[in-house]
Design a protein around this motif. Sequence first.
Motif, short mmCIF file in Angstrom:
data_model
loop_
_atom_site.label_atom_id
_atom_site.label_comp_id
_atom_site.label_asym_id
_atom_site.label_seq_id
_atom_site.Cartn_x
_atom_site.Cartn_y
_atom_site.Cartn_z
N LEU A 1 -3.38 3.77 -2.25
CA LEU A 1 -3.35 2.90 -3.42
C LEU A 1 -2.72 1.56 -3.06
O LEU A 1 -1.85 1.51 -2.18
CB LEU A 1 -2.48 3.50 -4.54
CG LEU A 1 -2.76 4.88 -5.06
CD1 LEU A 1 -1.67 5.29 -6.06
CD2 LEU A 1 -4.13 4.94 -5.71
N TRP A 2 -3.11 0.54 -3.77
CA TRP A 2 -2.36 -0.71 -3.76
C TRP A 2 -1.42 -0.62 -4.94
O TRP A 2 -1.84 -0.24 -6.05
CB TRP A 2 -3.28 -1.92 -3.92
CG TRP A 2 -3.79 -2.44 -2.63
CD1 TRP A 2 -5.03 -2.21 -2.08
CD2 TRP A 2 -3.09 -3.27 -1.71
NE1 TRP A 2 -5.13 -2.86 -0.88
CE2 TRP A 2 -3.94 -3.51 -0.62
CE3 TRP A 2 -1.81 -3.83 -1.70
CZ2 TRP A 2 -3.57 -4.29 0.46
CZ3 TRP A 2 -1.43 -4.61 -0.62
CH2 TRP A 2 -2.32 -4.83 0.44
N THR A 3 -0.16 -0.94 -4.73
CA THR A 3 0.82 -0.83 -5.80
C THR A 3 1.65 -2.10 -5.93
O THR A 3 1.81 -2.85 -4.96
CB THR A 3 1.79 0.34 -5.58
OG1 THR A 3 2.51 0.12 -4.37
CG2 THR A 3 1.04 1.66 -5.52
N GLN B 1 0.83 -1.20 0.00
CA GLN B 1 0.00 0.00 0.00
C GLN B 1 0.87 1.25 0.00
O GLN B 1 1.93 1.28 0.63
CB GLN B 1 -0.94 0.00 1.19
CG GLN B 1 -2.00 -1.08 1.08
CD GLN B 1 -3.00 -1.01 2.19
OE1 GLN B 1 -3.44 0.06 2.58
NE2 GLN B 1 -3.37 -2.16 2.73
N ASP C 1 -0.14 0.92 -10.26
CA ASP C 1 -1.33 1.01 -9.42
C ASP C 1 -2.18 -0.23 -9.69
O ASP C 1 -2.66 -0.44 -10.81
CB ASP C 1 -2.12 2.28 -9.76
CG ASP C 1 -3.41 2.42 -8.98
OD1 ASP C 1 -3.74 1.54 -8.17
OD2 ASP C 1 -4.10 3.43 -9.19
N THR D 1 -4.78 -1.07 -7.54
CA THR D 1 -5.90 -0.89 -6.62
C THR D 1 -7.17 -1.58 -7.12
O THR D 1 -7.85 -2.26 -6.35
CB THR D 1 -6.17 0.61 -6.38
OG1 THR D 1 -4.95 1.21 -5.92
CG2 THR D 1 -7.27 0.81 -5.36
N LYS E 1 -6.93 -5.35 -6.61
CA LYS E 1 -7.00 -5.70 -5.19
C LYS E 1 -8.42 -5.55 -4.66
O LYS E 1 -8.88 -6.37 -3.87
CB LYS E 1 -6.03 -4.85 -4.37
CG LYS E 1 -4.58 -5.25 -4.53
CD LYS E 1 -4.34 -6.61 -3.92
CE LYS E 1 -2.91 -6.84 -3.62
NZ LYS E 1 -2.68 -8.11 -2.92
N THR E 2 -9.11 -4.51 -5.10
CA THR E 2 -10.50 -4.30 -4.67
C THR E 2 -11.39 -5.42 -5.18
O THR E 2 -12.25 -5.92 -4.44
CB THR E 2 -11.00 -2.93 -5.17
OG1 THR E 2 -10.15 -1.91 -4.66
CG2 THR E 2 -12.43 -2.66 -4.74
#
Length: 158
Positions: A124-126, A115, A149, A151, A154-155
């Motif tokens: 963000l998730w990276t 993150q 990125d 994100t 991951k979501t």
Amino acid sequence: MNQADKNGNDRHMHRHTGRGPGAPFRQGSEDTLHHSQELLKVASSLGRLGGWIVDVPGMEIHWSDEILVLAEVAPGHQPTLKEALNWYAPQDRKIMRKAFFACLRQGKPYDLELQFTTARGRRLWTRSIGNAVRDEKGAIVRLQGAFQDITERKTAER
């Protein structure tokens, strides 16, 4: 063998450069490079992916335009190493530091999903990938890698 027109000009070269007789080949190469750079910008933007380099002697960081967009910082801004590492979420910062310095000291590549908090406070998730570049004597002279990125992915996994 390339064919020549009635004036002795190489038709093969003109096909590649897209220019008429007498046009310099270098201009065709510059056009090709420009088109490649533009395509890379489009792909980077769509993939939310950028590249980075750290020159080892001075520990100077160079981020691509797409990383600057993702990090929500001003165009042209190049962070210090401390600043860049501190944008990782507190629970992930130690993981990133350990991986970065193992790459720097031992040449150990890394590929991490962590993150990251942007300059505007957005989380963000990276995916961060790094590897060492060595000179002819085997000394590490540069680290380079990619930052993406992830994100949305991951979501969707949740």
